[in-house]
Structure formats: C-alpha cells, structure tokens
Design a protein around this motif. Sequence first.
Motif, mmCIF file in Angstrom:
data_model
loop_
_atom_site.group_PDB
_atom_site.id
_atom_site.type_symbol
_atom_site.label_atom_id
_atom_site.label_comp_id
_atom_site.label_asym_id
_atom_site.label_seq_id
_atom_site.Cartn_x
_atom_site.Cartn_y
_atom_site.Cartn_z
ATOM 1 N N GLU A 28 34.475 46.821 43.102
ATOM 2 C CA GLU A 28 34.808 45.487 42.611
ATOM 3 C C GLU A 28 36.064 45.625 41.764
ATOM 4 O OE1 GLU A 28 31.257 42.618 41.877
ATOM 5 O OE2 GLU A 28 30.870 44.459 40.742
ATOM 6 N N TYR A 29 37.172 45.178 42.305
ATOM 7 C CA TYR A 29 38.440 45.273 41.582
ATOM 8 C C TYR A 29 38.731 43.927 40.939
ATOM 9 C CZ TYR A 29 43.408 45.796 40.686
ATOM 10 O OH TYR A 29 44.624 45.844 40.085
ATOM 11 N N GLY A 31 41.521 43.205 39.109
ATOM 12 C CA GLY A 31 42.937 42.895 38.985
ATOM 13 C C GLY A 31 43.529 43.044 37.612
ATOM 14 N N SER A 111 35.991 41.557 51.376
ATOM 15 C CA SER A 111 36.316 40.210 50.914
ATOM 16 C C SER A 111 37.081 40.235 49.608
ATOM 17 C CB SER A 111 35.011 39.428 50.724
ATOM 18 O OG SER A 111 35.239 38.201 50.098
ATOM 19 N N LEU A 112 37.780 39.154 49.344
ATOM 20 C CA LEU A 112 38.414 38.914 48.047
ATOM 21 C C LEU A 112 37.638 37.855 47.277
ATOM 22 C CD1 LEU A 112 42.155 38.909 49.105
ATOM 23 C CD2 LEU A 112 40.931 40.665 47.830
ATOM 24 N N GLU A 129 45.626 34.876 48.357
ATOM 25 C CA GLU A 129 45.805 36.292 48.078
ATOM 26 C C GLU A 129 45.433 37.074 49.326
ATOM 27 O OE1 GLU A 129 47.289 38.946 46.820
ATOM 28 O OE2 GLU A 129 46.875 38.198 44.814
ATOM 29 N N SER A 130 45.795 38.334 49.371
ATOM 30 C CA SER A 130 45.454 39.145 50.544
ATOM 31 C C SER A 130 45.179 40.581 50.108
ATOM 32 C CB SER A 130 46.591 39.121 51.563
ATOM 33 O OG SER A 130 47.742 39.754 51.012
ATOM 34 N N MET A 131 44.579 41.324 51.008
ATOM 35 C CA MET A 131 44.396 42.764 50.813
ATOM 36 C C MET A 131 44.560 43.422 52.172
ATOM 37 S SD MET A 131 40.334 43.427 50.324
ATOM 38 C CE MET A 131 39.150 42.968 51.560
#
Length: 146
Positions: A28-29, A31, A111-112, A129-131
């Motif tokens: 779980e990032y 940010g 997922s974000l 946003e993207s990853m």
Amino acid sequence: FWLQSPILREYKTLNDTKHYGTEIDISEYFGGKNATDRHGFEVPMTLHWNGYGKDHLMKQLWPRPRVDHAQDFHIYGCEWDETGYTLYIDGYRQGKMIEAISGIPEYIILSLLGAPNEREKLDPTKLPESMMVDYVRVYEKKKLSE
C-alpha cells in the motif's frame, strides 16, 4: 496490490479466516513527498478480516526499505502458507505476519484505489493517475508427495 477474498463481507463467525478469507494488502503506497515523509519510503502490508463493519480487524507490518517506491520498479512478494504471510521487497524478507491466515482461494487486484480517508487528500487537478506494472507471477508450491 492485494489479494482479495470473494466472500470476506459474508463472514458469519468471528475470526474464521479459514472459511471466509482475509484481505491481504501486499503493498500500500501512500505517495509520500520526500524521505522525511513516512509514507514516501515505507510500504505497509495490511491484513483485514471479519468484514469491514463493526467487527473489522486489521494488522499492519511496516517494513523499512530505504528506497523511493515512486521512482523505480520494485518487486513485491508474499509467500502465503499455513504458518502465515512472509513479505518481500526486492527479494529481501521484510517480516512475517501470522494472524488471520486465509484458508480459501483469493484473487489478485492491481489498483490505485484510494481508501475513503485517503480520497479527501486527492488533488482532482492531478487525476487521472497511473502506475506501470511490468509483470505479475503466481506460484503454487508442490506438496512433498507430488
């Protein structure tokens, strides 16, 4: 990313993760902005069980790798067996959690998704946003008799 029990919300017996499963958040990032921001350099593993209402329980493991998770690719791993969940980041063991061991098949979510308490912090001008995900691998250990 995380592993999700398809029936976690349907639990009828407290702490019966063998039959109802566990949400296993492998990373779980949140940010973080820099090295002094706790959430920039730490990516917790979190277990959730007993649904998401009044009986909800959770446990977190806060590993401390000294890398900026937003600046490069990293390999996150979770070895799940009958004794618990062992967390790895970039091949290094970060710790083990022995609570709420799921006894059912679970599915992977990349997922974000933001938790309700995190969504209020989002700046809508920076969305969407993207990853980038390079690969996902799932292995199953062979039993000694195989």
